[in-house]
Write a protein that holds these residues in place. Sequence first.
Motif, mmCIF file in Angstrom:
data_model
loop_
_atom_site.group_PDB
_atom_site.id
_atom_site.type_symbol
_atom_site.label_atom_id
_atom_site.label_comp_id
_atom_site.label_asym_id
_atom_site.label_seq_id
_atom_site.Cartn_x
_atom_site.Cartn_y
_atom_site.Cartn_z
ATOM 1 N N LYS A 243 0.903 -1.061 -0.150
ATOM 2 C CA LYS A 243 -0.191 0.143 0.067
ATOM 3 C C LYS A 243 0.862 1.161 0.126
ATOM 4 N N LYS A 244 1.903 1.080 0.731
ATOM 5 C CA LYS A 244 2.970 2.033 0.691
ATOM 6 C C LYS A 244 3.563 2.428 -0.620
ATOM 7 N N MET A 245 3.931 1.505 -1.150
ATOM 8 C CA MET A 245 4.603 1.385 -2.661
ATOM 9 C C MET A 245 3.507 2.090 -3.386
ATOM 10 N N GLN A 246 2.321 1.739 -3.529
ATOM 11 C CA GLN A 246 1.241 2.526 -4.333
ATOM 12 C C GLN A 246 1.075 4.059 -4.003
ATOM 13 N N GLU A 247 1.191 4.243 -2.774
ATOM 14 C CA GLU A 247 1.067 5.680 -2.313
ATOM 15 C C GLU A 247 2.441 6.277 -2.975
ATOM 16 N N LYS B 23 7.183 13.961 1.236
ATOM 17 C CA LYS B 23 6.001 13.012 1.406
ATOM 18 C C LYS B 23 6.556 11.633 0.924
ATOM 19 N N LYS B 24 7.412 11.729 -0.096
ATOM 20 C CA LYS B 24 7.992 10.512 -0.584
ATOM 21 C C LYS B 24 8.852 10.024 0.684
ATOM 22 N N ALA B 25 9.864 10.696 1.163
ATOM 23 C CA ALA B 25 10.749 10.457 2.153
ATOM 24 C C ALA B 25 9.890 9.723 3.513
ATOM 25 N N ALA B 26 8.648 10.623 3.630
ATOM 26 C CA ALA B 26 8.077 10.072 4.914
ATOM 27 C C ALA B 26 7.452 8.644 4.407
ATOM 28 N N THR B 27 6.991 8.479 3.489
ATOM 29 C CA THR B 27 6.384 7.159 3.102
ATOM 30 C C THR B 27 7.524 6.062 3.160
ATOM 31 N N GLY B 28 8.649 6.390 2.669
ATOM 32 C CA GLY B 28 9.793 5.403 2.767
ATOM 33 C C GLY B 28 10.116 5.239 4.298
ATOM 34 N N LYS C 74 7.750 4.969 6.694
ATOM 35 C CA LYS C 74 6.991 4.295 6.952
ATOM 36 C C LYS C 74 7.118 2.709 6.368
ATOM 37 N N ILE C 75 7.726 2.642 5.216
ATOM 38 C CA ILE C 75 8.068 1.310 4.606
ATOM 39 C C ILE C 75 9.152 0.543 5.238
ATOM 40 N N THR C 76 10.010 1.465 5.953
ATOM 41 C CA THR C 76 11.108 0.713 6.753
ATOM 42 C C THR C 76 10.554 0.401 8.024
ATOM 43 N N LYS C 77 9.495 0.938 8.498
ATOM 44 C CA LYS C 77 8.750 0.287 9.833
ATOM 45 C C LYS C 77 8.097 -1.054 9.613
ATOM 46 N N ASP C 78 7.398 -1.063 8.286
ATOM 47 C CA ASP C 78 6.773 -2.244 7.901
ATOM 48 C C ASP C 78 7.664 -3.302 7.560
ATOM 49 N N MET C 79 8.920 -2.910 7.204
ATOM 50 C CA MET C 79 9.931 -3.997 6.835
ATOM 51 C C MET C 79 10.216 -4.502 7.958
ATOM 52 N N LEU C 80 10.529 -3.910 9.183
ATOM 53 C CA LEU C 80 11.138 -4.230 10.513
ATOM 54 C C LEU C 80 9.937 -5.160 11.046
ATOM 55 N N SER C 81 8.740 -5.122 10.698
ATOM 56 C CA SER C 81 7.611 -5.922 11.132
ATOM 57 C C SER C 81 7.725 -7.099 10.560
ATOM 58 N N ALA C 82 8.005 -6.985 9.114
ATOM 59 C CA ALA C 82 7.949 -8.344 8.347
ATOM 60 C C ALA C 82 9.274 -9.039 8.679
ATOM 61 N N SER C 83 10.160 -8.493 9.129
ATOM 62 C CA SER C 83 11.461 -9.150 9.617
ATOM 63 C C SER C 83 11.201 -9.794 10.759
ATOM 64 N N GLN C 84 10.488 -9.107 11.776
ATOM 65 C CA GLN C 84 10.087 -9.805 13.225
ATOM 66 C C GLN C 84 9.090 -10.924 13.121
ATOM 67 N N ALA C 85 8.617 -11.155 11.949
ATOM 68 C CA ALA C 85 7.706 -12.470 11.766
ATOM 69 C C ALA C 85 8.419 -13.638 12.022
ATOM 70 N N ALA C 86 9.496 -13.680 11.694
ATOM 71 C CA ALA C 86 10.455 -14.653 11.953
ATOM 72 C C ALA C 86 10.423 -15.302 13.099
ATOM 73 N N TYR C 87 10.151 -14.626 14.198
ATOM 74 C CA TYR C 87 10.099 -15.115 15.457
ATOM 75 C C TYR C 87 8.944 -16.014 15.920
ATOM 76 N N GLN D 113 17.475 10.541 6.730
ATOM 77 C CA GLN D 113 17.242 11.042 5.279
ATOM 78 C C GLN D 113 16.080 11.965 5.235
ATOM 79 N N VAL D 114 15.055 11.612 5.985
ATOM 80 C CA VAL D 114 13.766 12.793 5.970
ATOM 81 C C VAL D 114 14.251 14.016 6.531
ATOM 82 N N GLU D 115 14.926 13.981 7.681
ATOM 83 C CA GLU D 115 15.476 15.297 8.347
ATOM 84 C C GLU D 115 16.429 16.124 7.387
ATOM 85 N N LEU D 116 17.341 15.410 6.585
ATOM 86 C CA LEU D 116 18.152 15.719 5.613
ATOM 87 C C LEU D 116 17.268 16.502 4.448
ATOM 88 N N ALA D 117 16.447 15.665 3.996
ATOM 89 C CA ALA D 117 15.763 16.287 2.832
ATOM 90 C C ALA D 117 14.755 17.542 3.081
#
Length: 448
Positions: free
Chosen positions: A145-149, A275-280, A282-295, A355-359
Amino acid sequence: MKKIVGIFAFSLLLHASTSTTNTLTLDQALQLLKTKNLEIKAAKFDELSAKEDIDAISGKNWGKLTFTQDIARSNDAGNVFGFKLASREAVFRDFGFAQFGSINIDTPPDDLNYPGYKSFFQSKLKYEVPLFTGFMLSSYTDIMKKMQEMKSLDKSKIKTQKEYELKKSFYDMALLDSSIKNLNRILDNINILENTTKTMIDVGYAKKVDLLEVKAKKGNVERLLVQMNSNKKLLYHYISFLLNQKVDHIQTPAAEVAMPGMSDEEILDHNVDLKKAATGLKITKDMLSASQAAYYPTLGAFGEMSTADDTFLGDADKHKAYTIGARLSWNLFDGGIDAAKIEKSKIQKLKMRSQVELAKKGILLKIAKIRTEIEGVDVEIASLKKELDLANAIYENYEGRYKEKLVSMSDVIIKQSAQIEKILQLQIAQNKRTEKILALEKLANGEN
């Protein structure tokens, strides 16, 4: 007579409609841009493609229904016996019972070990559904969904860029028309001066060299006009390219491009890159959740229905079989691979936050730079307008003094050159101002 009047009125109406259609305003061009521009269309397709990715991931929550049809023929003992069991057709003879009583118990049964060829048709319908995936499916759905955004923001950025290019082309055309108008006025003055010089030569008050100087300056102005008209043609070609259709006449904006009345914070709120940086992030947060699914363990269920025979769907109801079940899987140890992946996801999240802060700071720097440049150009334009008024007045004065033989033709030509130079300098400064204001507007995603 009424028919003739009606036809004439319809012709006028059609002509008026055609004229209006051919004369394209900036607002009309901006509306056409949204539907006609090929780059914007391509970005829309990317957005639609991203939506299909969401459906593909979400669809996994509904499980999978598969149909399998096996067709086989074999005389392998294990296969033949398995075929008969699956078809519910096994008999005692298959175990070699026909040989019992006449042979030693250690004698291999021929019916079991050396069966004849058997055909096998099995139809199987199986449904599998995930019950719990450690939040992996929900995390990947959120990522899609974030990628579509993100694709939607890409489309918005391309649209803003094309609007910037279209607006700049319209305002450039307006400035070119203004400069051409001023140069034509100068050309008219040169033609008057040329005729005056010819008359003065006839009565002995001027020399032929004066006429040559006038003609040389006239040729210079005509050359500039040719260049500007060529630039107009190029602009029409570029506008046609942006709108993906032939455009040969536009209505140029009557006023200068307005300065955006937005504050720095409002520009930041509208900025697509932020907006793209902020969405990116959010994607890293979801990627972290996906990684934690391995537990977490994963749990799935399945149901299966099948029928088998030596012919296709033979005695299907009699030979049918059902199976239902569930499977729990839990990775208890993998040498620290999952932990390393989770740590990597955490690092990516921290990096994206930086990167968001830098942008944000980078956009603020651009805004400050553009605002400062616009202020400088505004002062330059105001000064050049005064200098042009002075150059016009000086030229008119020298033209009158030449007729009175108080100055030479060279003096008149020098003053006219200064007049032309100021016109060109003013056009360059106005172009610069337009470009800077539109660039500021572009940072706000085209909002003004």
